[in-house]
Structure formats: C-alpha cells, structure tokens
Design an enzyme around this catalytic site. Structure first.
Site, PDB file in Angstrom:
ATOM      1  N   CYS A   1       4.035   0.086   9.758  1.00  0.00           N
ATOM      2  CA  CYS A   1       5.151   0.697   9.055  1.00  0.00           C
ATOM      3  C   CYS A   1       5.532   1.985   9.767  1.00  0.00           C
ATOM      4  O   CYS A   1       4.671   2.639  10.356  1.00  0.00           O
ATOM      5  CB  CYS A   1       4.749   1.045   7.622  1.00  0.00           C
ATOM      6  SG  CYS A   1       4.391  -0.361   6.591  1.00  0.00           S
TER       7      CYS A   1
ATOM      8  N   CYS B   1      -2.898  -7.111   6.423  1.00  0.00           N
ATOM      9  CA  CYS B   1      -2.256  -8.121   7.262  1.00  0.00           C
ATOM     10  C   CYS B   1      -1.795  -7.554   8.598  1.00  0.00           C
ATOM     11  O   CYS B   1      -1.052  -8.197   9.325  1.00  0.00           O
ATOM     12  CB  CYS B   1      -1.103  -8.771   6.505  1.00  0.00           C
ATOM     13  SG  CYS B   1      -0.087  -7.637   5.572  1.00  0.00           S
TER      14      CYS B   1
ATOM     15  N   CYS C   1       3.476  -6.582   3.110  1.00  0.00           N
ATOM     16  CA  CYS C   1       2.722  -7.663   3.723  1.00  0.00           C
ATOM     17  C   CYS C   1       3.702  -8.465   4.588  1.00  0.00           C
ATOM     18  O   CYS C   1       4.915  -8.362   4.401  1.00  0.00           O
ATOM     19  CB  CYS C   1       2.081  -8.544   2.660  1.00  0.00           C
ATOM     20  SG  CYS C   1       0.712  -9.485   3.329  1.00  0.00           S
TER      21      CYS C   1
END
Length: 142
Positions: free
Chosen positions: A98, A94, A20
């Site tokens: 990645c 959120c 997050c």
C-alpha cells in the site's frame, strides 16, 4: 490534500481500511465484523489490488452462519485516496503493498486465504478475524 488525521478530525471517528488482493474473502469478513462491532463509531472500508468479480461463496456462507449477509457487498479496487483517508490500514497476510502516508498506522494480519478451502477451514479463519476485530475495536474506541 487530506491526511488520515484530517479525516479523523473532520468525522470525529477513526477510519480503518482492510486490504487484500481480491477483496473477496478476508478483507470483506474483517470489514463486516468491524461494522457490526463498531456501528457508526468507526469508518470502515475494504479494497483489493486486483478485485475479484464477487465474494467467495464459502465466505458468504460462513458469514451468513453468524448472521452477516454479504449479498450487498462487492469487491472494490484499492485506490490511493482510500489509503490516504485511513487512520489504520490492515493488510491480510497477502503481501499487498500500500502507499505509505505519514500519520497512518499499518498492520499486517497473517491469515490464510479462504479461497478454495472447505467451509470448516473458512469458519476458523472467520473466527480468527472476528477476534482480531474485537481487539481492534477495543483499542480504537477504548
């Protein structure tokens, strides 16, 4: 270079990374619940792309209510190696991006941010996360 599958093969257990933005709320709760439910059977990490200085006070309070003390946890920065080492990477609704590695499973749990919310709402988020973690444990240790 290790892959998620290599780590699982070495440790004999799956690895989960919760991500997050601030690593001060949702991802910390998820990691704590996974540690409680899975013990040593799953490697657990959490991190954030822009970590906060500390875990949100209402998150600490809500987790203490269910017997989990987050006092020894601190927000951590997301590093590429943590993503590479994970079998499962779970973002917390959120919008974090990645790095993508073959063999890694990516999930996004759409959850409201507990930051600035009253404790009643944080409890609801906490309980939602706990249910999702219970399902994840059942799936990974099945």
């Amino acid at each position: 270079m290790k892959t998620a599958g290599d780590l699982h093969a070495v440790t004999g257990r799956p690895s989960v990374l919760f991500v997050c933005v601030h690593n001060a709320g949702r991802s910390q709760m998820a990691a704590a619940f996974l540690r409680r439910r899975a013990g040593d059977s799953i490697e657990v990490r959490s991190a954030g792309t822009t970590p906060a200085d500390e875990i949100q006070p209402t998150v600490r309070e809500a987790m203490a209510e269910v017997g989990i003390d987050l006092a020894d946890q601190t927000p951590k920065v997301l590093e590429v190696e943590a993503v590479r080492a994970a079998d499962v990477v779970i973002t917390m609704g959120c919008g974090d991006a990645c790095p993508v590695f073959p063999g890694t499973r990516y999930l996004d749990w759409e959850l409201p941010d507990p930051a600035g919310r009253p404790i009643e709402e944080v409890r609801t988020i906490r309980d939602d996360i706990d249910g999702r973690v219970a399902d994840l444990v059942a799936e990974l240790t099945g």
